[in-house]
Enzyme design. Structure first.
Site, PDB file in Angstrom:
ATOM      1  N   GLU A 190       0.828  -1.213   0.000  1.00  0.00           N
ATOM      2  CA  GLU A 190       0.000   0.000   0.000  1.00  0.00           C
ATOM      3  C   GLU A 190       0.864   1.266   0.000  1.00  0.00           C
ATOM      4  O   GLU A 190       0.496   2.290  -0.574  1.00  0.00           O
ATOM      5  CB  GLU A 190      -0.930  -0.051   1.223  1.00  0.00           C
ATOM      6  CG  GLU A 190      -1.910   1.095   1.394  1.00  0.00           C
ATOM      7  CD  GLU A 190      -3.047   1.124   0.391  1.00  0.00           C
ATOM      8  OE1 GLU A 190      -2.815   0.830  -0.795  1.00  0.00           O
ATOM      9  OE2 GLU A 190      -4.165   1.479   0.789  1.00  0.00           O
ATOM     10  N   THR A 226      -4.252   9.310  -3.550  1.00  0.00           N
ATOM     11  CA  THR A 226      -4.177   9.371  -2.088  1.00  0.00           C
ATOM     12  C   THR A 226      -3.009  10.259  -1.656  1.00  0.00           C
ATOM     13  O   THR A 226      -3.145  11.068  -0.734  1.00  0.00           O
ATOM     14  CB  THR A 226      -4.002   7.951  -1.517  1.00  0.00           C
ATOM     15  OG1 THR A 226      -5.125   7.174  -1.937  1.00  0.00           O
ATOM     16  CG2 THR A 226      -3.950   7.958  -0.005  1.00  0.00           C
TER      17      THR A 226
END
Ligand SMILES: Nc1ncnc2c1ncn2[C@@H]1O[C@H](COP(=O)(O)OP(=O)(O)OP(=O)(O)O)[C@@H](O)[C@H]1O
Ligand SMILES: N[C@@H](CCO)C(=O)O
Length: 308
Positions: free
Chosen positions: A128, A181
């Site tokens: 991630e 993000t």
């Protein structure tokens, strides 16, 4: 077992008040992945369908997550990974995380399940980090554990599994614009006023309590984000109208899903969740932005094996 096919669901991180700590797992939206053992060590991404993503192992979250778990297991084999993307990258419903958590879940099965869910979350976080620049676990954990999760700490990692009230449904709109993000994190303030922090952690506490007691009124009262939403909502077209439409059609509450642009709401019962879907469809139908809408039960199981 030499090969496995899995379904890796989309997830909603933050859940309004719980930036970087709360998340939940969707049921009917997600990617599929096929992972095959190879005699040659190492990780190869051999197929990506449905999105334009890097094939280089180090640049793909699936590749980095795979290396992390194979390394920790000192595995005597390598893997080939096929990714079938249904969750668009940059959607805010955990596209990168679905690849990371799906990969580590699948490789753990191929290894004979030596690792527990906390350890798998840790390997998933390594992947991630390629997407967001930080090892946050609030999308990876609900994928691996299912249902609602709270990331109590990341160093050392401690994920707390929370209960899922049985009548809870999510309605999500994904406007087809991409918000990375990393960029949505960069616009957040480094310091926040104590008065806001007090209200925010009171909401996290009451939401956790409400999930334990299936207190839908308290869930509604707790779904507020005073800290992140004021900054990020400016990146999402028609955010205020969508939120008003959700609330007017009976949702318990909602907000930005992960780092956006998706907007989520929670409702008591599918009938209300469907009404919320109709209301937000009306808002976005008046614009020229393409969008998807999902109505989903909360998925208490997490990643599922499709075939092994
Ligand atoms: N397997 C992968 N799946 C999805 N994105 C990936 C993958 N590998 C690398 N990426 C990169 O990660 C970025 C997308 O991740 P990002 O965290 O921004 O979106 P998201 O996962 O949909 O959102 P969120 O985490 O807010 O729910 C893109 O730059 C994409 O190229
Ligand atoms: N907690 C992360 C989730 C990203 O999906 C963020 O909001 O930046």
């Amino acid at each position: 077992m030499n090969e496995i096919k899995i379904f890796s669901p989309a997830t909603v991180a933050n859940v309004s008040c719980g930036f970087d700590v709360l998340g939940f797992c969707l049921d009917n939206v997600g990617d599929e992945m096929v992972i095959k053992k190879t005699t040659e060590k190492g990780v190869k991404i051999t197929k990506i369908v449905g999105a334009n993503l890097p094939f280089e192992t180090q640049n793909n979250v699936a590749g980095v997550a795979a290396l992390a778990i194979l390394d920790a297991a000192n595995a005597d084999f390598g893997v080939e990974i096929e990714i079938y993307k249904n969750i668009k990258p940059g959607s805010g419903i955990g596209s990168s995380s679905a690849s990371a958590s799906g990969t580590v879940f699948a490789i753990n099965e191929l290894l004979g399940k030596p690792f527990n869910k906390q350890q798998l979350t840790l390997f998933g976080m390594k992947g991630e980090a390629v997407a967001s620049g930080t090892e946050h676990a609030d999308n990876v954990a609900p994928g691996i554990f299912g249902g609602f999760t709270l990331v109590k700490e990341t160093t050392p990692l401690k994920v707390v599994q929370l209960p899922t009230p049985s009548e809870l449904y999510a309605t999500i709109i994904h406007p087809q614009i991409e918000i990375k993000t990393s960029e949505a994190r960069a616009i957040l303030p480094k310091d926040i006023p104590l008065s806001k922090a007090v209200k925010q952690w009171a909401n996290v506490g009451s939401l956790v309590s409400a999930l334990h007691t299936s207190d839908y009124d308290l869930i509604a009262d707790s779904l507020n984000d005073l800290i992140v939403e004021p900054y990020r909502s400016q990146l999402i077209p028609h955010f205020d109208e969508v939120k008003a439409a959700m609330m007017n059609s009976g949702a318990l509450g909602g907000g930005i899903s992960g780092s956006g642009p998706s907007i989520f709401s929670l409702s008591k019962g599918k009938e209300t969740a469907d009404k919320v879907a109709d209301a937000i469809r009306e808002v976005y139908s008046k614009t020229d932005i393409e969008f998807d809408i999902h109505v989903s039960k909360i998925n208490a199981q997490g990643i599922k094996i499709v075939k092994n």
